[in-house]
Motif scaffolding. Structure first.
Motif, short mmCIF file in Angstrom:
data_model
loop_
_atom_site.label_atom_id
_atom_site.label_comp_id
_atom_site.label_asym_id
_atom_site.label_seq_id
_atom_site.Cartn_x
_atom_site.Cartn_y
_atom_site.Cartn_z
N CYS A 463 0.88 -1.13 0.13
CA CYS A 463 0.08 0.09 0.14
C CYS A 463 0.76 1.18 0.00
O CYS A 463 0.41 2.38 -0.33
N GLN A 493 1.78 -0.89 -6.19
CA GLN A 493 0.54 -0.79 -5.68
C GLN A 493 -0.47 -1.53 -6.92
O GLN A 493 -0.59 -1.00 -8.07
N VAL A 497 -5.37 2.59 -3.41
CA VAL A 497 -5.45 2.28 -1.96
C VAL A 497 -6.74 2.71 -1.38
O VAL A 497 -6.86 3.92 -1.24
#
Length: 696
Positions: A463, A493, A497
């Motif tokens: 994240c 990623q 997120v």
């Protein structure tokens, strides 16, 4: 009509007769003639119905007649040999009527064959073998069909193959090798390239004099190059050598085929041989120079990004560049299976790697992009078996492997479509035409293609990753968002997120089967469950007051600003200092951004500075505790530890800071903030760009 469960596994008491089948088939063919140019749909596999591809040769199974096929059954250890007795009806697959040596007739549906294969629409009179066939009920009474999902489960048999029953042969084969060559030449001129390859193959088999074969290999090599069957083209090109100076063309074709496979070193070797034999060949010299340019890109990572961007348009998304991968290596990861690791120290902002897509169709309509990528993967794995060495080793989720994936059986690679779909869903990336254009307000929303980058697929998720990816057409650019040490694992990623830890980890579990163990997720697990629930409630309250919309131009009422400010402070108090001292506070990003916009609309520049700095802090960057403190915004990239999160919103916050500092008369701070914004924009877009194109 649904099939009764007690019929599963039984031989039907009655099937449609050949005459009944032919009558219905003619109706479908008439419908097909009404729309010959309609786009061909793709049958994507239903993962709950997954079954493995056959790994046995047709010569190692029991050949059974059509009237022994059992309903809804995969006939393991058995196979059928049939002759096609109708033109194909082309839809998501190719449906033909077939007959076995005993006069039994049925329908055969062949799916997942690319346009380069003659099996995508088998001509009438051809003989095919189906290994371990699946016999499917079609819904109507007495209506059944042999259904072939895996492309390697069906084999086009040569007319002279001894396994073909005598009654299915076309009669005495009068054609000589020269006759087959002429038939191939005719098919080539008619642009029926799959048939041309078939005819040239028959010609090679019929010719007994090896001295007559090189020209046929040359013709087949050229046809395979057109079809994108580079493995076969390279083999044919090398087989066409005679030991004479004219072999320059063989090496030239081999070099072009290797180039098509992105095997630039091999391409260079073949092209050098071609130049040695034909130094004056301008075409060879041009291909050689192009190959050298790709090798320089692979070694140095030296790209002309502006030139690449200028070449992009909706009709040209595949850029002619090499992949720069030497700073990274694939190795075992303590997190999940394999991972990507730095092989040298990499500074923040530097290219970690740049990779040209292994497979990426030019399809930016989201509803079609997944199917287009799946179809391309299946086709390319069939056409170029060397791809199996990398693509089929990728993580496929829950799909079981047989261990024979990609193995050559009966002359074709074993391709399991369910495994391919599993690999696609777990490893593909969604992308715009370019990340740069995607940051502009004029960009049409929802235009997303899908592609497969094998090297990048080995990266594990975090994240708070240490890299950021961007796209230029089919090129993925990965840049370091902080300094990376040699030997350090490189993270990306997978998806944007989510602010709440439980929701984002639910997404990771459902999509990829893991729970994130990044510094942010591990840290947030220290929060009490009661605090997490209060944080959720507070975030919902903030979004409700803000109407889930960031301020645009115009004045926001003081009462609204005070309400959001009050709720933001309450939300901030729900972040324990001992947990979040060096971690992002993702739930606070939205209200902080909102307050930046609200105060900017009122030209309250000191408040813009205060909340702009809070935005950076909430992304995990190290910032001054007091907004009046002198600081260098560029330091956020080198002094923020390993838990910061870089996004386009960071760039926007830095721009707002530059604007506010300028209005307040702090020229130096405005300049530093703008420099930091420009640097961040390079990370986001992949190369240095003017900020003026960003959405204001």
């Amino acid at each position: 009509m649904a099939i009764h469960g007690d019929l599963v596994g039984t031989v039907p008491s009655r099937r449609l007769s050949k005459e009944e089948l032919a009558k219905t088939h003619k109706v479908h063919l008439k419908k097909q003639d009404l729309s010959p140019d309609a786009p061909r749909p793709v049958k994507q596999p239903v993962m709950s119905e997954a079954y493995p591809a056959s790994t046995r040769s047709i010569r190692d199974v029991e050949i059974i007649p059509l009237n022994r096929l059992r309903v809804e059954t995969h006939h393991r250890g058995q196979g059928i040999i049939v002759k096609v007795i109708s033109p194909p009806y082309i839809g998501a697959g190719a449906v033909s009527l077939v007959e076995d040596e005993f006069g039994n007739a049925d329908k055969l549906a062949i799916y997942n064959q690319g346009d380069s294969s003659i099996l995508s629409g088998v001509p009438e009179g051809c003989v095919v073998a189906v290994k371990e066939p699946y016999y499917k009920h079609n819904g109507a009474e007495n209506d059944y069909m042999i259904c072939v999902d895996h492309p390697s489960d069906v084999i086009l048999l040569r007319f002279t193959d001894p396994i073909v029953p005598e009654s299915l042969r076309l009669g005495p084969l009068l054609k000589t090798g020269d006759d087959w060559k002429k038939a191939g030449d005719t098919a080539f001129l008619e642009k029926d390239f799959p048939t041309a390859v078939f005819c040239y193959t028959e010609s090679l088999e019929a010719l007994e004099d090896d001295n007559l074969k090189p020209p046929i290999h040359t013709k087949r090599a050229g046809t395979n190059l057109i079809l994108g069957r580079y493995d076969a083209a390279k083999a044919d090109a090398l087989a066409s050598r005679t030991g004479n100076p004219s072999d320059w063309k063989a090496y030239y074709n081999a070099g072009r085929a290797a180039y098509g496979l992105c095997e630039y070193r091999t391409s260079k070797e073949h092209l050098e041989m071609a130049l040695k034999l034909n130094a004056s060949g301008s075409g060879v010299r041009k291909e050689y120079e192009r190959c050298l340019a790709r090798l320089r890109e692979e070694e140095m990572g030296d790209y002309d990004f502006y030139a690449m961007f200028s070449l992009l348009n909706p009709q040209n998304v595949h850029l002619d560049v090499g992949s720069f991968l030497r700073r990274t290596a694939i190795a075992d990861s303590k997190h999940h299976g394999k991972g990507l690791f730095a092989t040298e120290d990499i500074k923040v902002g530097d290219i970690v790697f740049a990779e040209k897509a292994c497979l990426m169709p030019n399809q930016y309509e989201p509803a079609r992009a997944s199917a287009a990528l799946y179809a391309m993967m299946v086709r390319q794995l069939c056409d170029n078996p060397s791809l199996a060495q990398t693509v089929l080793k990728l993580y496929p989720g829950e799909v079981e492997r047989t261990g024979a994936e990609g193995a050559i059986v009966d002359g074709v690679p074993v391709v399991d479509v369910f495994l391919v779909e599993g690999i696609r869903t777990k490893n593909c990336f969604s992308l715009p035409l370019s990340t740069l254009e995607d940051t502009k307000p004029s960009m049409r929303e929802g235009r997303q293609a899908k592609g497969l980058w094998v090297h990048a697929s080995h990266m594990n998720h975090s994240c708070v990753p240490n890299t950021m990816r961007s796209f230029l057409g089919d090129v993925l650019i990965s840049r370091a968002t902080r300094n990376i040490s040699s030997g350090e694992e490189i993270f990306q990623q997978y998806v944007p997120v989510k602010p709440l830890a439980d929701l984002r980890n639910q997404q990771y579990k459902e999509g990829w089967g893991f729970e994130c163990a990044c510094p942010l997720c591990d840290g947030e697990r220290q929060s009490l469950e009661s605090i997490l629930e209060k944080r959720k409630e507070a975030l919902v309250a903030v979004e409700k007051v803000c109407n889930k919309k960031l301020p645009s131009k115009g004045l926001i009422p003081d009462a609204s600003i005070r309400a959001v400010d009050r709720l933001a402070k309450a939300l901030e108090d729900l972040h324990e200092p001992e947990v979040y001292d060096n971690l992002p506070r993702l739930t606070l990003i939205y209200p902080s951004n909102w307050l930046v916009g609200a105060h900017r609309g009122r030209k309250n520049w000191s408040k813009v500075v205060r909340y702009g700095i809070k935005v950076l802090r909430n992304f995990g960057f190290k910032t001054p505790a007091d907004e009046s403190e002198s600081w260098n915004p560029m330091d956020i990239y080198t002094e923020s530890g390993n838990a910061s999160l870089m996004t386009i919103h960071v760039v926007a916050a830095l721009r707002r800071l530059a604007e506010a500092y300028e209005a307040l008369g702090h020229k130096d701070m405005a300049k530093r903030s703008l420099e930091a914004a420009e640097f961040g924009y390079m990370l986001v877009t992949g190369f240095k760009n003017d900020l003026s194109g960003m959405d204001a």
